[in-house]
Design a protein around this motif. Structure first.
Motif: not given
Length: 475
Positions: A125-138
């Protein structure tokens, strides 16, 4: 007999059209979930907890203690270092106790608060939300990401996708390097990898974990939680009607329906749920919490924050979706203290006590005795009976220590070899030696029980260990 005319009579035939049932699609390909960003109390708590434990994961292998890496699980040397504690294969019972204790702690928390481990602490879950954060920023918001994916490949789509996947891969590589740094000295891992001096085994391991992280958090995401995680399957065995889980209050929310803020829902025959579907849009596993308790729910509280925000804007009471129990939703009394919870607490207390006792009573030195198998006993040039041994002295402490060795069980023995040795911290010292004795001291016995004694030469600590062995006479 029937006439020829009767034989030639034709039976009328009616064409009947058979309607084939619609073909059932037994397998539906996975729909991509575009998780919508949401803010609120529980998401703030989750982000802070994620940041704290992610920082802990990244920093711990770099910490030093007494001139060595504070936490290092050295599989090659078969030595686990935890600050001032060094565990060897002989101490694996301590690790077993630790794993069992962790399991029961998870059971205890699950019985009380449901699947909060998955929502707040699970690495997936932690890494999934980190990857989603990258998606939102880019790539932008959930709607912008969905629109971008529906477009044909163009320059804008290409550079955004390329940058996103590059960030994913780089973060996955850092994760893998840090993870391997718990098993191989971390400075060596980073330096050798970026200078292309890593061995094939270490480099292969790093890339394997990097690709696993990239695939799990970037592509599979909720598939891991729904179909591959065993915890999702057996968690219900720990639930009861007093377990706090994320739940929808159907009595208050139904009937659902859209309305303006000024309209009275009671006059419209509606409940508090305005059927905005925000709870579905923010869910990382894509479920509708309004359909009741589901094993896919990871108790992250995203739908709670989303619904509370809607209730606040509609000027309704918050808590339409909340952390609650089945008994509370039914209007019954909630039992916070119950037999199952007490049982887990008692087991945790007993196991924690046993683990502490075993750590406190753990001998800081170990002695292994290996006999010479080629010749059990021999007669030396003095006419004495001599037995040959190899002593393996394991210093489990983090300091260099000097030890004194002796033997008990037979009088007037002669020790051939060193009797005082210096053993480096967290290392093994091999000492070949032999013991000889006058045959008359053996009283004609073929085998005599003896014990080797090892003592720490120190003014501060009193460490003494006995190890049994055998002394053989010549036949």
């Amino acid at each position: 007999m029937k006439s020829e005319k009767e034989h030639n009579v034709k039976i009328p035939i009616k064409n009947i059209k058979i309607h084939q049932p619609a073909q059932v699609e037994h397998y539906k390909p996975r729909d991509q979930i575009y998780v919508r960003k949401v803010t609120g109390v529980f998401q703030t708590l989750r982000r802070k907890m994620n940041f704290f434990f992610l920082t802990l994961f990244a920093v711990l292998p770099w910490l030093q203690y007494n001139g060595h890496q504070a936490i290092l699980f050295d599989i090659v040397e078969q030595r686990f270092t935890l600050w001032g504690l060094t565990l060897w294969p002989q101490d694996l019972t301590l690790l077993a106790w630790l794993f069992i204790l962790s399991a029961f702690l998870l059971f205890f928390v699950t019985t009380f608060l449901g699947r909060v481990w998955c929502g707040y602490l699970c690495p997936q879950t932690v890494w999934t939300f980190i990857f989603i954060w990258f998606e939102e920023k880019i790539e932008g918001t959930a709607n912008q990401r969905k629109k971008l994916d529906s477009q044909k490949l163009n320059v804008n789509k290409f550079w955004r996708k390329a940058l996103k996947h590059s960030c994913w891969l780089f973060f996955s590589l850092l994760t893998a390097l840090t993870f391997v740094g718990y098993f191989v000295p971390v400075q060596t891992v980073f330096i050798d990898f970026f200078t292309f001096n890593s061995s094939f085994a270490i480099a292969g391991t790093i890339w394997f974990f990097a690709l696993c992280t990239y695939g799990n958090a970037g592509w599979m995401r909720e598939v891991m939680c729904l179909h591959m995680c065993p915890y999702a399957r057996f968690q219900s065995a720990m639930f009861d009607k007093d377990t706090f889980t994320v739940s929808y209050d159907a009595k208050r929310g139904e009937n659902r329906g859209a309305r303006s803020r000024k309209q009275d829902p009671k006059e419209l025959g509606l409940g508090d749920c305005i059927d905005c579907n925000l709870c579905v849009q923010v869910c990382p596993t894509g479920i509708d919490i309004r359909n009741g308790l589901q094993y896919e729910c990871i108790n992250c509280g995203a739908c709670v924050d989303a619904c509370d925000g809607v209730m606040e804007r509609m000027k309704y009471e918050k808590g339409l979706i909340r952390y609650t129990t089945e008994h509370e939703l039914e209007g019954k009394k909630v039992h916070l203290i119950r037999s199952k919870l007490l049982g887990y607490a008692v087991v945790l207390l007993i196991m924690s006590s046993l683990l502490i006792i075993e750590i406190v009573n753990r001998a800081p030195v170990s002695l292994d005795i290996i006999r010479d198998r080629t010749e059990l006993a021999k007669e030396n040039f003095n006419g004495e009976i001599e037995n040959v041994y190899t002593l393996k002295i394991l210093n489990k402490s983090q300091t260099d220590n000097r030890y004194r060795l002796s033997v008990n069980g037979i009088e007037n023995t002669t020790w051939h070899g060193e009797q005082e040795v210096l053993v480096k911290a967290a290392s093994v010292y091999t000492l070949p030696m032999s013991i000889s004795v006058d045959p008359y001291e053996l009283n004609g016995a073929y085998m005599t029980d003896i014990s080797f004694v090892i003592e720490l030469i120190s003014d501060d600590d009193d460490v003494k260990l006995d190890k049994e062995s055998r002394f053989f006479n010549k036949r």
